[in-house]
Scaffold this motif. Structure first.
Motif, PDB file in Angstrom:
ATOM      1  N   ASN A 147      31.006  22.455  -7.897  1.00  0.00           N
ATOM      2  CA  ASN A 147      31.984  23.542  -7.987  1.00  0.00           C
ATOM      3  C   ASN A 147      31.357  24.808  -8.559  1.00  0.00           C
ATOM      4  O   ASN A 147      32.045  25.696  -9.049  1.00  0.00           O
ATOM      5  CB  ASN A 147      33.178  23.107  -8.845  1.00  0.00           C
ATOM      6  N   LEU A 148      30.017  24.869  -8.493  1.00  0.00           N
ATOM      7  CA  LEU A 148      29.294  26.009  -9.047  1.00  0.00           C
ATOM      8  C   LEU A 148      28.806  26.939  -7.941  1.00  0.00           C
ATOM      9  O   LEU A 148      28.563  26.513  -6.818  1.00  0.00           O
ATOM     10  CB  LEU A 148      28.084  25.529  -9.859  1.00  0.00           C
ATOM     11  N   CYS A 149      28.660  28.196  -8.304  1.00  0.00           N
ATOM     12  CA  CYS A 149      28.025  29.182  -7.423  1.00  0.00           C
ATOM     13  C   CYS A 149      27.042  29.965  -8.285  1.00  0.00           C
ATOM     14  O   CYS A 149      27.432  30.878  -9.020  1.00  0.00           O
ATOM     15  CB  CYS A 149      29.057  30.110  -6.795  1.00  0.00           C
ATOM     16  N   LEU A 150      25.768  29.563  -8.207  1.00  0.00           N
ATOM     17  CA  LEU A 150      24.767  30.150  -9.091  1.00  0.00           C
ATOM     18  C   LEU A 150      24.016  31.272  -8.396  1.00  0.00           C
ATOM     19  O   LEU A 150      23.565  31.116  -7.253  1.00  0.00           O
ATOM     20  CB  LEU A 150      23.787  29.076  -9.562  1.00  0.00           C
ATOM     21  N   PRO A 151      23.863  32.404  -9.077  1.00  0.00           N
ATOM     22  CA  PRO A 151      23.151  33.538  -8.483  1.00  0.00           C
ATOM     23  C   PRO A 151      21.639  33.326  -8.488  1.00  0.00           C
ATOM     24  O   PRO A 151      21.116  32.515  -9.267  1.00  0.00           O
ATOM     25  CB  PRO A 151      23.538  34.706  -9.389  1.00  0.00           C
TER      26      PRO A 151
ATOM     27  N   GLU B 262      21.516  33.009  -3.895  1.00  0.00           N
ATOM     28  CA  GLU B 262      22.833  32.555  -4.351  1.00  0.00           C
ATOM     29  C   GLU B 262      23.154  31.213  -3.698  1.00  0.00           C
ATOM     30  O   GLU B 262      23.098  31.076  -2.471  1.00  0.00           O
ATOM     31  CB  GLU B 262      23.905  33.584  -3.990  1.00  0.00           C
ATOM     32  N   THR B 263      23.450  30.227  -4.527  1.00  0.00           N
ATOM     33  CA  THR B 263      23.573  28.856  -4.036  1.00  0.00           C
ATOM     34  C   THR B 263      24.831  28.195  -4.576  1.00  0.00           C
ATOM     35  O   THR B 263      25.130  28.272  -5.763  1.00  0.00           O
ATOM     36  CB  THR B 263      22.339  28.020  -4.462  1.00  0.00           C
ATOM     37  N   LYS B 264      25.559  27.529  -3.666  1.00  0.00           N
ATOM     38  CA  LYS B 264      26.738  26.760  -4.062  1.00  0.00           C
ATOM     39  C   LYS B 264      26.389  25.279  -4.084  1.00  0.00           C
ATOM     40  O   LYS B 264      25.772  24.774  -3.146  1.00  0.00           O
ATOM     41  CB  LYS B 264      27.886  26.996  -3.077  1.00  0.00           C
ATOM     42  N   PHE B 265      26.730  24.609  -5.167  1.00  0.00           N
ATOM     43  CA  PHE B 265      26.644  23.150  -5.198  1.00  0.00           C
ATOM     44  C   PHE B 265      27.608  22.640  -6.259  1.00  0.00           C
ATOM     45  O   PHE B 265      27.765  23.235  -7.315  1.00  0.00           O
ATOM     46  CB  PHE B 265      25.208  22.666  -5.421  1.00  0.00           C
TER      47      PHE B 265
ATOM     48  N   PRO C  82      25.189  13.462 -12.936  1.00  0.00           N
ATOM     49  CA  PRO C  82      24.269  12.741 -12.047  1.00  0.00           C
ATOM     50  C   PRO C  82      24.353  13.172 -10.586  1.00  0.00           C
ATOM     51  O   PRO C  82      23.330  13.281  -9.909  1.00  0.00           O
ATOM     52  CB  PRO C  82      24.705  11.284 -12.214  1.00  0.00           C
ATOM     53  N   GLU C  83      25.569  13.441 -10.084  1.00  0.00           N
ATOM     54  CA  GLU C  83      25.710  13.820  -8.670  1.00  0.00           C
ATOM     55  C   GLU C  83      25.083  15.187  -8.388  1.00  0.00           C
ATOM     56  O   GLU C  83      24.536  15.418  -7.304  1.00  0.00           O
ATOM     57  CB  GLU C  83      27.182  13.806  -8.242  1.00  0.00           C
ATOM     58  N   LEU C  84      25.136  16.097  -9.379  1.00  0.00           N
ATOM     59  CA  LEU C  84      24.514  17.413  -9.200  1.00  0.00           C
ATOM     60  C   LEU C  84      22.994  17.312  -9.300  1.00  0.00           C
ATOM     61  O   LEU C  84      22.260  17.973  -8.559  1.00  0.00           O
ATOM     62  CB  LEU C  84      25.052  18.403 -10.227  1.00  0.00           C
ATOM     63  N   ILE C  85      22.522  16.489 -10.235  1.00  0.00           N
ATOM     64  CA  ILE C  85      21.076  16.269 -10.367  1.00  0.00           C
ATOM     65  C   ILE C  85      20.523  15.667  -9.075  1.00  0.00           C
ATOM     66  O   ILE C  85      19.461  16.075  -8.581  1.00  0.00           O
ATOM     67  CB  ILE C  85      20.784  15.361 -11.574  1.00  0.00           C
ATOM     68  N   LYS C  86      21.258  14.732  -8.504  1.00  0.00           N
ATOM     69  CA  LYS C  86      20.840  14.110  -7.240  1.00  0.00           C
ATOM     70  C   LYS C  86      20.730  15.154  -6.141  1.00  0.00           C
ATOM     71  O   LYS C  86      19.772  15.157  -5.356  1.00  0.00           O
ATOM     72  CB  LYS C  86      21.851  13.028  -6.842  1.00  0.00           C
ATOM     73  N   GLU C  87      21.693  16.068  -6.084  1.00  0.00           N
ATOM     74  CA  GLU C  87      21.667  17.119  -5.063  1.00  0.00           C
ATOM     75  C   GLU C  87      20.483  18.054  -5.256  1.00  0.00           C
ATOM     76  O   GLU C  87      19.801  18.425  -4.295  1.00  0.00           O
ATOM     77  CB  GLU C  87      22.976  17.920  -5.094  1.00  0.00           C
ATOM     78  N   VAL C  88      20.212  18.425  -6.513  1.00  0.00           N
ATOM     79  CA  VAL C  88      19.087  19.325  -6.799  1.00  0.00           C
ATOM     80  C   VAL C  88      17.764  18.683  -6.388  1.00  0.00           C
ATOM     81  O   VAL C  88      16.916  19.316  -5.749  1.00  0.00           O
ATOM     82  CB  VAL C  88      19.051  19.694  -8.303  1.00  0.00           C
ATOM     83  N   LEU C  89      17.579  17.408  -6.768  1.00  0.00           N
ATOM     84  CA  LEU C  89      16.309  16.737  -6.496  1.00  0.00           C
ATOM     85  C   LEU C  89      16.167  16.337  -5.029  1.00  0.00           C
ATOM     86  O   LEU C  89      15.050  16.135  -4.543  1.00  0.00           O
ATOM     87  CB  LEU C  89      16.158  15.516  -7.392  1.00  0.00           C
ATOM     88  N   THR C  90      17.277  16.213  -4.317  1.00  0.00           N
ATOM     89  CA  THR C  90      17.225  15.886  -2.891  1.00  0.00           C
ATOM     90  C   THR C  90      16.853  17.122  -2.074  1.00  0.00           C
ATOM     91  O   THR C  90      16.021  17.051  -1.157  1.00  0.00           O
ATOM     92  CB  THR C  90      18.586  15.335  -2.401  1.00  0.00           C
TER      93      THR C  90
ATOM     94  N   VAL D 184      15.476  23.874  -1.188  1.00  0.00           N
ATOM     95  CA  VAL D 184      16.428  24.854  -1.731  1.00  0.00           C
ATOM     96  C   VAL D 184      16.153  25.104  -3.208  1.00  0.00           C
ATOM     97  O   VAL D 184      16.033  26.249  -3.653  1.00  0.00           O
ATOM     98  CB  VAL D 184      17.885  24.361  -1.542  1.00  0.00           C
ATOM     99  N   PHE D 185      16.036  24.010  -3.971  1.00  0.00           N
ATOM    100  CA  PHE D 185      15.805  24.105  -5.416  1.00  0.00           C
ATOM    101  C   PHE D 185      14.318  23.861  -5.681  1.00  0.00           C
ATOM    102  O   PHE D 185      13.857  22.713  -5.683  1.00  0.00           O
ATOM    103  CB  PHE D 185      16.669  23.101  -6.162  1.00  0.00           C
ATOM    104  N   GLN D 186      13.583  24.929  -5.888  1.00  0.00           N
ATOM    105  CA  GLN D 186      12.139  24.826  -6.068  1.00  0.00           C
ATOM    106  C   GLN D 186      11.765  25.063  -7.529  1.00  0.00           C
ATOM    107  O   GLN D 186      12.597  25.447  -8.345  1.00  0.00           O
ATOM    108  CB  GLN D 186      11.428  25.831  -5.161  1.00  0.00           C
ATOM    109  N   LYS D 187      10.513  24.798  -7.842  1.00  0.00           N
ATOM    110  CA  LYS D 187      10.054  24.975  -9.217  1.00  0.00           C
ATOM    111  C   LYS D 187       9.965  26.458  -9.557  1.00  0.00           C
ATOM    112  O   LYS D 187       9.586  27.267  -8.712  1.00  0.00           O
ATOM    113  CB  LYS D 187       8.685  24.315  -9.408  1.00  0.00           C
ATOM    114  N   PRO D 188      10.302  26.836 -10.807  1.00  0.00           N
ATOM    115  CA  PRO D 188      10.194  28.241 -11.206  1.00  0.00           C
ATOM    116  C   PRO D 188       8.734  28.676 -11.215  1.00  0.00           C
ATOM    117  O   PRO D 188       7.837  27.858 -11.452  1.00  0.00           O
ATOM    118  CB  PRO D 188      10.802  28.269 -12.612  1.00  0.00           C
ATOM    119  N   PRO D 189       8.461  29.956 -10.945  1.00  0.00           N
ATOM    120  CA  PRO D 189       7.067  30.420 -10.859  1.00  0.00           C
ATOM    121  C   PRO D 189       6.280  30.256 -12.150  1.00  0.00           C
ATOM    122  O   PRO D 189       5.119  29.862 -12.131  1.00  0.00           O
ATOM    123  CB  PRO D 189       7.216  31.898 -10.470  1.00  0.00           C
ATOM    124  N   GLY D 190       6.886  30.537 -13.288  1.00  0.00           N
ATOM    125  CA  GLY D 190       6.191  30.350 -14.567  1.00  0.00           C
ATOM    126  C   GLY D 190       5.049  31.329 -14.775  1.00  0.00           C
ATOM    127  O   GLY D 190       4.792  32.235 -13.982  1.00  0.00           O
TER     128      GLY D 190
END
Length: 516
Positions: A406-410, A401-404, A114-122, A126-132
């Motif tokens: 304990n993750l570091c996602l490319p 590349e984004t840290k949130f 939940p805390e990571l989902i909150k960060e993504v949606l807040t 930074v976290f945008q929708k994929p182009p599709g």
């Protein structure tokens, strides 16, 4: 004149370099980059299938999806997730929640904390929708598709249309739409009870409501738009199950041509409505519906800046109108149909809701203040949204590349926020998480969720659905009027089959209705 040999050699060398560069870019996109991303994800503890060239997991996803859709399921809520997203469910079963899947050459990781989902949606910048796939944008783009500053501009211009004081004025339109459906039922339902499929009627109800509130017109005027949009969404569902190949949309195949034809037809119909309204505005007429408020808000923005570069273009207004039609109709009709189905399964809650409606309204008119007194009905609607959230899977994208946490996602990794997984989690909701129990919302959402972000049927954060209050008011109005006039139970012909498209009932909702 003879061309020098060294010039010919230079041209040949340039051509070779050009071809090699494109070959490298294609191979990098389809193989080297996905394998590098897979390595980085596994190093951080994510598990999933090894990448398969070009398709990733898409072939198996499509096969499992078609198999799941081929038959109904038992009426239990823990069987919904395996039906609407069988491959992701299988991946979680095999690898645990810390897993990833492959949408073609793009990996998508599951985010369930939940805390990571909150960060993504807040952090929506930074976290945008994929182009599709660009073909999927032919149904509607609008505020749901825009990002960053363009999204912020559209949100600001649309906000006035969804203010509470404006929504209150839309209640008569909701009521008229419900009355139209109830009058149709009155003609076909006998005193002893009659079986009808309520699903198309509820779609008509919400279609009529959005037509009246958005454009001041009746459902009949918008029928063609609804039919075309519905066909477009089915075609988009087919497209979503295939690997996106750049340039594929330009090929003159049957599906591509039909999708573009529908796009042009819907655009022409909506443009006709807008032009008609603009002529009314120029003649001094004002309209307090969504379109009227949007056009007024847009015109005010342009006048304040003295430049047409501000505000929305006519094409952007059209896209917002198409989104009104689609989102305003589909989500609320799905909420209503699952509410009726679940109240059939739980007649004690149907009785409690009806008792509350009769107590609050009696023979009085349905108004905003009285709708707010419907505590039991609100509890029921929230529980239905928990068990059957239309947006059961939210997609986001890591652009750099984004840290949130304990993750570091490319860059290039997609994020999957499984709404339905959190809504059904026994660790969050208790051992009865799969059961219909509106009592859990008796003290409100915050108390039910213990302050965690574990209930977000309309998404959350800055990009929370702008029409959330609109949908809930309409649903309360419709359910209050239905409960007041009819009792209902499941027909023996009902087959439980939530569809991946907004969890709509694939085989309809045949119920037996009784006049009260």
């Amino acid at each position: 004149m003879d061309i020098p040999y060294n010039f010919e050699l230079a041209i040949f060398s340039f051509a070779i370099i050009f071809v090699l560069r494109w070959v490298w870019r294609i191979l990098n996109y389809l193989w080297f980059k996905p394998k590098d991303l897979e390595k980085q994800l596994r190093q951080q503890g994510f598990k999933g299938n090894s990448y398969k060239f070009l398709y990733g997991d898409m072939k198996e996803m499509k096969k499992m999806g078609e198999e799941a859709m081929s038959k109904p399921i038992n009426f239990s809520h823990d069987t919904i997730w395996p039906r609407v997203s069988p491959f992701i469910h299988k991946t979680i079963t095999n690898y645990g929640k810390n897993c990833f899947v492959w949408f073609g050459p793009r990996p998508a990781v599951l985010i369930t904390k939940p805390e990571l989902i909150k960060e993504v949606l807040t952090k929506n910048y930074v976290f945008q929708k994929p182009p599709g796939n660009p073909l999927t944008k032919l149904a509607a783009t609008g505020i749901a598709d825009y990002e960053a500053d363009k999204w912020a501009t559209h949100r600001r211009l649309l906000n006035p249309a969804f203010h509470l004081d404006k929504l209150k004025h839309m209640l008569p339109a909701f009521k008229l739409a419900a009355i139209d459906v109830l009058s149709k039922w009155e003609k076909i339902i006998s005193r002893e009870g009659s079986e009808i499929d309520v699903w198309p009627y509820l779609q008509t109800l919400t279609s009529d409501a959005i037509s009246r509130t958005a454009f001041g017109s009746s459902y009949k005027e918008g029928t063609k738009i609804f039919e075309l949009q519905k066909e477009q969404v089915q075609l988009i569902l087919e497209v979503s199950r295939t690997v996106y190949i750049p340039g594929w949309r330009f090929l003159p195949i049957k599906r591509n041509k039909r999708m573009k034809q529908i796009f042009n037809e819907v655009r022409a119909l909506v443009l006709g409505i807008i032009n008609k309204r603009m002529r009314m505005i120029e003649a001094g007429e004002s309209h307090d519906d969504l379109l009227g408020i949007l056009l007024a808000s847009n015109l005010k923005d342009i006048q304040q800046h003295g430049n047409k570069k501000f505000g929305m273009s006519i094409d952007e207004v059209i896209e917002e109108c198409k989104l009104f039609y689609f989102a305003g109709q589909e989500t609320t009709s799905a909420l209503l149909v699952w509410t009726m189905i679940l109240l059939c399964q739980h007649p004690n809650w149907q009785d409690r809701a009806r008792e509350e409606v009769l107590q609050v309204f009696g023979s009085n008119e349905v108004d905003y203040d009285k709708l707010n007194q419907l505590k039991v009905v609100t509890m029921i609607l929230n529980e239905v949204l928990r068990l059957y959230p239309g947006g059961y899977l939210i997609n986001r994208m890591v652009q750099t590349e984004t840290k949130f946490g304990n993750l570091c996602l490319p860059a290039g990794v997609q994020l999957l926020l499984p709404t339905i997984l959190l809504h059904h989690d026994t660790e969050i909701w208790g051992d009865d998480a799969m059961e219909f129990n509106p009592e859990r919302f008796s003290d409100g959402i915050s108390k039910a969720t213990k302050g965690q972000l574990v209930f977000f049927p309309f998404s959350w954060g800055p990009r929370i659905c702008i029409g959330q209050n609109f949908a809930m008011l309409e649903a309360k109005m419709a359910m209050a009027m239905i409960l007041k006039h009819y009792a209902f139970e499941l027909s023996s012909s009902y087959a439980h089959a939530p569809h991946p498209l907004l969890l709509q009932p694939q085989y309809g909702a045949p119920l037996i209705l009784y006049k009260l």
